[in-house]
Design an enzyme around this catalytic site. Structure first.
Site, PDB file in Angstrom:
ATOM      1  N   GLU A  66      -1.866  15.002  91.227  1.00  0.00           N
ATOM      2  CA  GLU A  66      -2.194  13.804  91.991  1.00  0.00           C
ATOM      3  C   GLU A  66      -3.705  13.590  91.955  1.00  0.00           C
ATOM      4  OE1 GLU A  66       0.431  13.158  95.689  1.00  0.00           O
ATOM      5  OE2 GLU A  66       0.120  15.313  95.638  1.00  0.00           O
ATOM      6  N   LYS A  92      14.412   8.423  93.194  1.00  0.00           N
ATOM      7  CA  LYS A  92      13.772   7.728  92.071  1.00  0.00           C
ATOM      8  C   LYS A  92      14.754   7.556  90.917  1.00  0.00           C
ATOM      9  CE  LYS A  92       9.085   9.333  93.106  1.00  0.00           C
ATOM     10  NZ  LYS A  92       8.500   7.996  93.286  1.00  0.00           N
ATOM     11  N   LYS A 134      -3.836  18.289  94.567  1.00  0.00           N
ATOM     12  CA  LYS A 134      -4.609  17.110  94.961  1.00  0.00           C
ATOM     13  C   LYS A 134      -5.915  17.054  94.165  1.00  0.00           C
ATOM     14  CE  LYS A 134      -1.981  15.774  98.494  1.00  0.00           C
ATOM     15  NZ  LYS A 134      -1.251  14.487  98.498  1.00  0.00           N
ATOM     16  N   ARG A 167       4.621   8.857 120.590  1.00  0.00           N
ATOM     17  CA  ARG A 167       4.042   9.293 121.857  1.00  0.00           C
ATOM     18  C   ARG A 167       3.081   8.263 122.444  1.00  0.00           C
ATOM     19  NH1 ARG A 167       4.549  14.645 123.121  1.00  0.00           N
ATOM     20  NH2 ARG A 167       2.618  14.536 124.343  1.00  0.00           N
ATOM     21  N   ARG A 168       2.402   7.513 121.556  1.00  0.00           N
ATOM     22  CA  ARG A 168       1.396   6.549 122.027  1.00  0.00           C
ATOM     23  C   ARG A 168       1.835   5.130 121.682  1.00  0.00           C
ATOM     24  NH1 ARG A 168      -1.511  10.857 120.023  1.00  0.00           N
ATOM     25  NH2 ARG A 168      -2.884  11.914 121.522  1.00  0.00           N
ATOM     26  N   HIS A 209      12.267  12.142  98.860  1.00  0.00           N
ATOM     27  CA  HIS A 209      12.275  10.829  98.214  1.00  0.00           C
ATOM     28  C   HIS A 209      12.245  10.923  96.688  1.00  0.00           C
ATOM     29  CE1 HIS A 209       7.849  11.351  98.074  1.00  0.00           C
ATOM     30  NE2 HIS A 209       7.894  10.507  97.071  1.00  0.00           N
ATOM     31  N   HIS A 244       9.839  18.808  96.487  1.00  0.00           N
ATOM     32  CA  HIS A 244       9.899  17.943  95.312  1.00  0.00           C
ATOM     33  C   HIS A 244      10.078  18.707  94.001  1.00  0.00           C
ATOM     34  CE1 HIS A 244       8.823  14.896  98.070  1.00  0.00           C
ATOM     35  NE2 HIS A 244       7.515  15.008  98.003  1.00  0.00           N
ATOM     36  N   ASP A 276       4.336  21.601 101.112  1.00  0.00           N
ATOM     37  CA  ASP A 276       4.401  20.146 100.999  1.00  0.00           C
ATOM     38  C   ASP A 276       5.119  19.698  99.733  1.00  0.00           C
ATOM     39  OD1 ASP A 276       3.845  17.433 101.610  1.00  0.00           O
ATOM     40  OD2 ASP A 276       2.079  17.483 100.331  1.00  0.00           O
ATOM     41  N   LYS A 287      10.880  16.197 104.878  1.00  0.00           N
ATOM     42  CA  LYS A 287      10.360  17.519 104.521  1.00  0.00           C
ATOM     43  C   LYS A 287       8.930  17.667 105.053  1.00  0.00           C
ATOM     44  CE  LYS A 287       7.438  15.971 101.204  1.00  0.00           C
ATOM     45  NZ  LYS A 287       5.981  16.180 101.182  1.00  0.00           N
TER      46      LYS A 287
END
EC number: 1.1.1.49
Length: 485
Positions: free
Chosen positions: A222, A188, A332, A48-49, A184, A246, A241, A154
């Site tokens: 993570e 792997k 996280k 958009r930018r 992804h 995954h 997420d 995703k």
């Protein structure tokens, strides 16, 4: 160069974003360095930018290469950057983009001396889920669907209803064979090696069932916080997420029956059969968490109840896995960054063989570490040297042929981008899988557990730590001697 790849125009939506900087442009660079890109191609970044002039955008791409590739070869980077331009576009206006694609195709026709029907378009949607429908409708309006392959990142929707609505939008514009839903993790080498480990070795497959396996853990903690992705996480959360994508895909690879072939139809059918047998989640056996300090992150609401951590108990109601719990965990700001699958075997219960310390013996576990260099170890018990029949614990490590002559490994995004250009959908996700995984998770979306706070650098909230009988392999186990020594 790979001579059999036709000329391509690659359009990267979200080209100034984090994914493009960290993975997509470095992936294209490495494919170019290995001679795997088509001889004739153009790359158009879009969003958009505008980042400024084409030269300024190329400068941004070059900065990303310096950061994420390190030793950049000018002989590779120069020709790649020369083929990159930027054009603004939005769901409301794709006129300039349409003109840029056709101009790029005209140049390829001159360079390659081919027919227009020979030129392919790769349209990569590295954009938020909320922007996908409008972008797809714009592509159809601007007549950019023919000769195209569409890559969708995703999460695919935000629940069952939006996933189905998105599928309608996609299939109104594209045929299913043109759509590449990318996860992804499936690119792997270590994940693909799960199939080789199971089905190429008579040692494992006969024991890969409920008669010998007590439980399975799929653990993807993570260290990183949301790190500037607060806006994305506020609209998505950890379940959408990581889990519906995954972790469930890893479960599919671990639990599937013999697909009998390594091709799209066979692998998708085997995974779909597993997902069809997965019991919808029980919200009482799901723990949400939120790390301390999340609400202070940029673009996060001060009273946010978004989860940054999920731990789940799952069940597969088929003959192979009935009564075997699968435990999935991710979050996280945790103590370590790992991608670990732990297969815990049942205790043979031969009580005349006793541990030397007279304690409760740890279970035998097969531990698969899905690092860039995959590692596998098995905890075993053996006789302690000496006059008595005392049992001690040992570790059996498997060398996964890290130094194979002529090995040619690819990073996940490199592999998957190359597969899209080849038209190979084996490691991509079908629409039926997407819908079924949302069906499995829908009870939790409807009855969301309240997120439990947990300290940064920990292993999550205590109810999650207590979820598996016998504890988690990571963080609730003696030092992980199998993969660190």
């Amino acid at each position: 160069m790979i001579k059999d790849l036709p000329p391509h125009v690659l359009v990267l939506f979200g080209a100034t974003g984090d994914l493009a900087s960290r993975k997509l442009f470095p992936g294209l660079y490495r494919l170019a360095a290995a001679g795997r890109l088509p001889k004739h191609y153009r790359v158009i970044g879009s969003g958009r930018r505008s980042p400024g002039t084409d030269e300024e955008f190329r400068g941004q791409v070059r900065t990303a290469l310096d950061e994420f590739v390190k030793d950049v070869d000018e002989a590779v980077a120069g020709p790649l950057l020369e083929r990159i331009t930027f054009v603004t576009s939005s769901a409301d206006d794709g006129t300039a983009l349409s003109a840029a694609v056709r101009d790029a195709e005209d140049r390829l026709l001159e360079d390659a001396g081919c027919l227009l029907s020979d030129v392919r378009r790769l349209l990569y949607l590295s954009i938020p889920p909320s922007a996908v429908s409008g972008t797809v409708e714009m592509l159809a309006k601007e007549d950019l669907v023919d000769r195209s392959r569409l890559v969708a990142e995703k999460p695919f929707g935000t629940d069952l209803a939006t996933a189905r609505a998105l599928d309608v939008v996609l299939l109104n514009a594209f045929e299913e064979r043109q759509i590449f839903r990318i996860d992804h993790f499936l690119g792997k080498e270590a994940v693909q090696n799960i199939l080789a480990l199971r089905f190429a070795n008579g040692l494992f497959e006969p024991a890969w069932n409920r008669h010998t396996i007590e439980s399975v853990q799929i653990d993807v903690p993570e260290r990183l916080t949301v790190e500037g992705r607060g806006s994305f996480y506020e609209g998505t959360g950890c379940l959408r997420d990581m889990v519906t994508t995954h972790l469930c895909q890893l479960l599919g690879f671990v639990a599937l029956e013999d697909p009998h072939a390594y091709r799209e139809s066979a692998l998708r059918a085997a995974k779909s059969a597993v997902f069809a047998a997965v019991r919808p989640l029980d919200p009482e056996r799901v723990v949400f968490g939120q790390y301390d300090g999340y609400r202070a992150e940029a673009d996060v609401a001060p009273d946010s109840d978004v989860e940054t951590f999920v731990a789940i108990e799952m069940w597969i109601d088929n003959d192979r896995w009935r009564d075997v719990p699968f435990y999935l965990r991710t979050g996280k700001a945790m103590a370590e960054g790992r991608r670990t699958i732990t297969v815990r075997f049942s205790d043979p219960r031969h009580r005349w063989l006793k541990p030397a310390d007279q304690g409760v013996p740890a279970p035998n576990e097969l531990v698969i570490e899905l690092a860039d260099q995959p590692r596998i170890a098995i905890d075993v018990r053996a006789k302690r040297p000496g006059p008595d029949m005392d049992i001690v614990e040992g570790v059996f490590r498997l060398d996964l042929v890290c130094d194979v002559p002529d090995a040619d490994p690819l990073e996940a995004y490199e592999r998957l981008i190359l597969d899209v250009m080849r038209g190979d959908r084996t490691l991509f996700i079908g629409s039926a899988e997407v819908e079924r995984l949302w069906e499995i998770c829908q009870p939790v979306l409807e009855r969301r557990p309240a997120p439990e706070p947990y300290p940064q650098g920990s292993w999550g909230p205590q109810p999650a730590i207590d979820l598996p009988l016998g504890g988690w392999r990571l963080g609730n186990h003696p030092p992980d001697r199998s993969l660190t020594s």
